[in-house]
Design a protein around this motif. Structure first.
Motif, short mmCIF file in Angstrom:
data_model
loop_
_atom_site.label_atom_id
_atom_site.label_comp_id
_atom_site.label_asym_id
_atom_site.label_seq_id
_atom_site.Cartn_x
_atom_site.Cartn_y
_atom_site.Cartn_z
N ARG A 1 0.85 -1.13 -0.10
CA ARG A 1 0.05 -0.05 0.07
C ARG A 1 0.79 1.27 0.01
N ALA A 2 2.10 1.31 -0.37
CA ALA A 2 2.98 2.26 -0.12
C ALA A 2 2.62 3.58 -0.92
N ASP A 3 2.08 3.21 -2.02
CA ASP A 3 1.64 4.62 -2.97
C ASP A 3 0.27 4.94 -2.78
N ASP A 4 -0.50 4.22 -1.80
CA ASP A 4 -1.86 4.62 -1.66
C ASP A 4 -1.90 5.95 -0.88
N GLN A 5 -3.02 6.43 -0.59
CA GLN A 5 -3.07 7.50 0.55
C GLN A 5 -3.57 7.16 1.54
N PRO A 6 -3.27 7.48 2.86
CA PRO A 6 -3.72 7.00 3.89
C PRO A 6 -5.33 6.96 4.05
N SER A 7 -6.06 7.87 3.45
CA SER A 7 -7.38 7.74 3.48
C SER A 7 -8.17 6.51 2.80
N GLN A 8 -7.30 5.84 1.93
CA GLN A 8 -7.75 4.61 1.30
C GLN A 8 -7.46 3.38 2.20
N LEU A 9 -6.88 3.57 3.22
CA LEU A 9 -6.67 2.39 4.37
C LEU A 9 -7.96 2.13 5.23
N PRO A 10 -8.22 0.88 5.29
CA PRO A 10 -9.24 0.70 6.52
C PRO A 10 -8.41 1.25 7.82
N TYR A 11 -9.35 1.24 8.82
CA TYR A 11 -8.89 1.99 9.93
C TYR A 11 -7.75 1.16 10.82
N ALA A 12 -7.91 0.00 10.83
CA ALA A 12 -6.75 -0.99 11.16
C ALA A 12 -5.50 -0.78 10.86
N GLN A 13 -5.57 -0.58 9.41
CA GLN A 13 -4.30 -0.39 8.76
C GLN A 13 -3.71 0.93 8.97
N ARG A 14 -4.68 1.84 9.16
CA ARG A 14 -4.07 3.31 9.58
C ARG A 14 -3.21 3.29 10.93
N ARG A 15 -3.66 2.40 11.82
CA ARG A 15 -2.99 2.13 12.98
C ARG A 15 -1.60 1.60 12.89
N LEU A 16 -1.79 0.44 11.76
CA LEU A 16 -0.33 -0.01 11.34
C LEU A 16 0.60 0.86 10.78
N LEU A 17 -0.04 1.74 10.25
CA LEU A 17 0.87 2.91 9.58
C LEU A 17 1.35 3.65 10.70
N GLU A 18 0.82 4.08 11.77
CA GLU A 18 1.48 4.75 12.82
C GLU A 18 2.56 3.95 13.26
N ILE A 19 2.30 2.58 13.74
CA ILE A 19 3.53 2.00 13.99
C ILE A 19 4.80 1.80 13.08
N ALA A 20 4.49 1.74 11.76
CA ALA A 20 5.53 1.78 10.93
C ALA A 20 6.30 3.19 10.91
N ARG A 21 5.52 4.09 10.96
CA ARG A 21 6.34 5.75 11.28
C ARG A 21 7.21 5.59 12.33
#
Length: 259
Positions: A147-167
């Motif tokens: 999902r690297a090239d996607d916008q955060p708004s395209q991610l399901p809620y749970a994946q947005r939380r995982l994005l925070e962990i990745a950051r």
């Protein structure tokens, strides 16, 4: 596993007017483990994370990371000592791509001299390559590489939380503070989170976890500390904490204390 603490807190106290949110809390977090902090609502869990990360300073006490005193240091200076955190409320740059969100954190950990940026020289290009690689590795760890090239708004809620962990991971920390990471997740999503936390631990990262999902806490944690009304009332292995009468009273007896 080593018993040497990477976080040491002594007498941490935080007051809001007449309310004592943290009452002389002591905490030792050994390196390389998952250490959870649980307790009823209003027990001081997030306040403690704020004190540890510098988001809100404690009024008294001592806090050390790897032996370095951080009491009253600003958050960016604490981060440079190897501490990263996520928050209850997701804090993502919605105008950046998933990859760009993580590259921001990676870049903060690997600043480029201003002259190199202006000159666009080989050292700058090498640094940019390293930042991109670090960010992509972090996304791979949390399962978001695709999902690297996607916008955060395209991610399901749970994946947005995982994005925070990745950051958080992209800053190459030795300690990550996770504040309610499973909030709003269903069972399947929570299991994915458990796998992610296990991966972080396998990379040698210490996890300090605040979480309401007690089943998740007991399934992933090596040690658990329990707060109630700002005081630490218990600490030990998950099985020890579950059997502790003070913990049982805090969770099951609160209604009687307010009656």
């Amino acid at each position: 596993m080593t018993s040497e603490p990477i976080i040491t807190a002594r007498g941490v106290t935080r007051r809001f007017g007449g309310l004592v949110a943290l009452d002389s809390v002591d905490l030792d977090v050994p390196k390389g483990i998952v250490h959870a902090i649980i307790g009823p609502n209003g027990s001081g869990k997030t306040t403690l994370l704020n004190a540890l990360s510098g988001a809100s300073h404690a009024d008294a006490g001592s806090i050390r990371i790897a032996g370095e005193e951080i009491f009253r240091l600003k958050p960016h200076r604490i981060a440079r000592l190897g501490l990263a955190r996520t928050f209850q409320n997701i804090r993502i740059f919605d105008n950046l791509s998933v990859l760009e969100n993580v590259k921001v954190a990676a870049a903060c950990n690997k600043p480029t001299p201003f002259f190199d940026i202006l000159a666009a020289n080989a050292r700058h290009k090498q640094n940019e390559t390293g930042i991109d690689s670090t960010a992509r590795d972090a996304l791979e760890t949390v399962g978001l590489a695709g999902r690297a090239d996607d916008q955060p708004s395209q991610l399901p809620y749970a994946q947005r939380r995982l994005l925070e962990i990745a950051r958080a991971l992209a800053s190459k920390p030795s300690v990550i503070l996770l504040d309610e990471p499973a909030a709003g997740m269903n069972m399947t999503e929570s299991m994915t989170l458990l796998d992610t936390i296990a991966k972080l631990k396998s990379h040698g990262i210490t996890i300090l976890l605040v979480e309401h999902n007690v089943r998740l806490v007991m399934g992933i944690s090596d040690r658990v500390a329990v707060l109630d009304f700002g005081k630490k009332i218990a600490e030990g292995t998950p099985s020890e904490v579950q059997r502790n009468p003070l913990v049982i009273e805090a969770y099951l007896g609160r209604r009687h204390r307010h009656a």
